[in-house]
Design a protein around this motif. Structure first.
Motif, PDB file in Angstrom:
ATOM      1  N   ARG A 295     -25.936   1.630 -86.477  1.00 56.45           N
ATOM      2  CA  ARG A 295     -26.095   2.307 -87.768  1.00 56.45           C
ATOM      3  C   ARG A 295     -27.538   2.116 -88.220  1.00 56.45           C
ATOM      4  NH1 ARG A 295     -20.750   4.469 -87.822  1.00 56.45           N
ATOM      5  NH2 ARG A 295     -19.518   2.897 -86.732  1.00 56.45           N
TER       6      ARG A 295
ATOM      7  N   ASP B 283     -28.799   3.673 -91.187  1.00 58.58           N
ATOM      8  CA  ASP B 283     -28.988   3.987 -92.606  1.00 58.58           C
ATOM      9  C   ASP B 283     -27.840   3.396 -93.403  1.00 58.58           C
ATOM     10  OD1 ASP B 283     -26.765   5.792 -92.383  1.00 58.58           O
ATOM     11  OD2 ASP B 283     -28.132   7.288 -91.553  1.00 58.58           O
TER      12      ASP B 283
ATOM     13  N   GLY C 147     -23.938   4.840 -93.069  1.00 59.66           N
ATOM     14  CA  GLY C 147     -23.044   4.498 -91.974  1.00 59.66           C
ATOM     15  C   GLY C 147     -22.943   5.555 -90.894  1.00 59.66           C
TER      16      GLY C 147
ATOM     17  N   PRO D 179     -23.285   7.152 -87.444  1.00 57.16           N
ATOM     18  CA  PRO D 179     -23.407   6.491 -86.139  1.00 57.16           C
ATOM     19  C   PRO D 179     -24.520   7.068 -85.267  1.00 57.16           C
ATOM     20  CG  PRO D 179     -21.588   8.041 -86.081  1.00 57.16           C
ATOM     21  CD  PRO D 179     -22.107   8.047 -87.500  1.00 57.16           C
ATOM     22  N   SER D 180     -25.157   6.175 -84.530  1.00 53.69           N
ATOM     23  CA  SER D 180     -26.050   6.534 -83.438  1.00 53.69           C
ATOM     24  C   SER D 180     -25.585   5.730 -82.232  1.00 53.69           C
ATOM     25  CB  SER D 180     -27.512   6.193 -83.773  1.00 53.69           C
ATOM     26  OG  SER D 180     -27.955   6.921 -84.903  1.00 53.69           O
TER      27      SER D 180
ATOM     28  N   THR E 153     -29.142  10.114 -81.631  1.00 57.19           N
ATOM     29  CA  THR E 153     -28.997   9.963 -83.073  1.00 57.19           C
ATOM     30  C   THR E 153     -28.932  11.311 -83.793  1.00 57.19           C
ATOM     31  OG1 THR E 153     -29.903   8.759 -84.981  1.00 57.19           O
ATOM     32  CG2 THR E 153     -31.489   9.821 -83.507  1.00 57.19           C
TER      33      THR E 153
ATOM     34  N   HIS F 105     -33.276   6.281 -92.145  1.00 48.50           N
ATOM     35  CA  HIS F 105     -32.832   6.376 -90.755  1.00 48.50           C
ATOM     36  C   HIS F 105     -34.044   6.360 -89.817  1.00 48.50           C
ATOM     37  CE1 HIS F 105     -29.430   7.821 -88.072  1.00 48.50           C
ATOM     38  NE2 HIS F 105     -30.476   8.012 -87.288  1.00 48.50           N
TER      39      HIS F 105
END
Length: 362
Positions: free
Chosen positions: A217, A219, A222, A224-225, A242, A259
């Motif tokens: 995460r 940022d 929450g 997802p990457s 991402t 992010h």
């Protein structure tokens, strides 16, 4: 010709005279002249209107330049930076219109604006993202936003079959998409799924087993990457996929920018200068202040360098006004240890994004 009138007297036949090609009626001549004058006046008015319209475009071009540099002040100003290419086209059209209008002052303004815009707008067509690297391993990476509502799943699956990608990132994956993608297990036996119903689910596909793969995460929202480590031919490769929030409004823009900050930090803190590839729908173009900051802070390079702008969103001809407003927001960024041997935009797969296909060496 002589004729006889009802009174029996000889008279000229005026009807015959009127058919004589040598006869000229002054009234008809004036009518023709007035008609030609009106046509010229109408054409002149239209030409002046067109010139004024394009000259106003020069103002818009200069405004675009200013807003690009002021993008860090407000999220709405940053949005304007994404249409830098369009501002460049407007500046060129306005400059040409000024030549026709012989307005030297505005012409100079137009030329200056265009010369300032061109390097940033067209600079990706020159140079190379491939420094001299003794690459022993080559692989193909695909980034594909499938669009959650896209019902044409067969087009996406067929594209993945034909792309011959070694690693693929799929975005906007919900439960239904996740189930369909699992059918690719024969080609991509290694899969990591993080399905979501909010347009931010994703899937990592790979032909080669990874050493590690995890959802991260970047940022406070929450979102997802995915980060994975591969060992290919005895060499390490780090892959990050991402898809940050779009910059629609202050809160979303702040989360996207955070992010980027955390992504750059994660890349920069890598040990032993591991070759790194970052791909995804970044919801940002290369003309944004925040994208340029991401490149600077992470020391990553834009894989498009030398391959051109490669616009990917939106695919709709109606929404993009026949393609004129399409922008490049799908990216592949590489570290200095990675070369880019080819990069191109994939076919229309029913999504609002075109996929990108990138060949790298390391």
């Amino acid at each position: 010709m002589l004729g006889t009138d009802p009174q029996g007297t000889d008279s000229l036949n005026t009807d015959s005279l009127n058919t004589d090609p040598l006869n000229t009626d002054p009234l008809n001549t004036r009518a023709v002249q007035e008609l030609m004058t009106n046509e010229k006046r109408t054409g002149s008015v239209f030409l002046r209107f067109l010139q004024r319209l394009l000259q106003l475009g020069l103002i818009a071009a200069w405004l675009g330049i200013a807003l690009r540099w002021l993008g860090s002040w407000h999220w709405a100003l940053d949005l304007c930076s994404h249409f830098y290419l369009q501002f460049t086209a407007i500046a060129l059209a306005g400059t040409v219109a000024c030549i026709g209008a012989c307005d030297k002052k505005i012409l100079v303004i137009g030329v200056v604006a265009w010369l300032m815009l061109v390097p940033s707008a067209l600079g990706l067509y020159f140079g190379s993202a491939s420094p001299t690297i003794a690459s022993t391993q080559n692989l193909r990476v695909v980034s594909c936003n499938v669009l959650t509502s896209n019902s044409n799943k067969n087009a996406v699956l067929e594209f993945l079959h034909q792309s011959e990608a070694d690693i693929a990132l799929l975005m906007e994956v919900d439960a239904e998409w996740s189930q369909a993608i699992r059918g690719l297990a024969e080609i991509y036996p290694h899969q990591l799924h993080e399905a979501r119903e909010d347009n931010f689910g994703l899937v990592l596909l790979a032909k080669t087993a990874w050493q590690s793969a995890e959802i991260i995460r970047l940022d406070n929202a929450g979102i997802p990457s995915v980060e994975a480590m591969f060992e290919i031919g005895g060499k390490q490769l780090r892959f990050i996929g991402t898809h940050p929030l779009p910059p629609m409004g202050r809160d979303y823009s702040s989360q996207r920018n955070l992010h980027f900050v955390n992504l750059a930090k994660r890349v920069r803190e890598s040990e032993n200068s591991t070759p790194t590839v970052v791909v995804g729908d970044l919801n940002c173009t290369s003309w944004s202040h925040y994208f340029r900051k991401l490149l600077y802070d992470s020391k990553l390079r834009d894989s498009r360098q030398g391959f051109g702008i490669q616009r990917t969103w939106p695919t709709s001809m109606k929404l993009s006004i026949l393609g004129s407003m399409r922008i490049p927001i799908d990216h592949a960024l590489v570290s200095s240890e990675v070369s880019v041997t080819n990069r191109r935009v994939g076919p229309n797969i029913g999504s609002d994004h075109y996929p990108i296909i990138v060949d790298v060496g390391f």
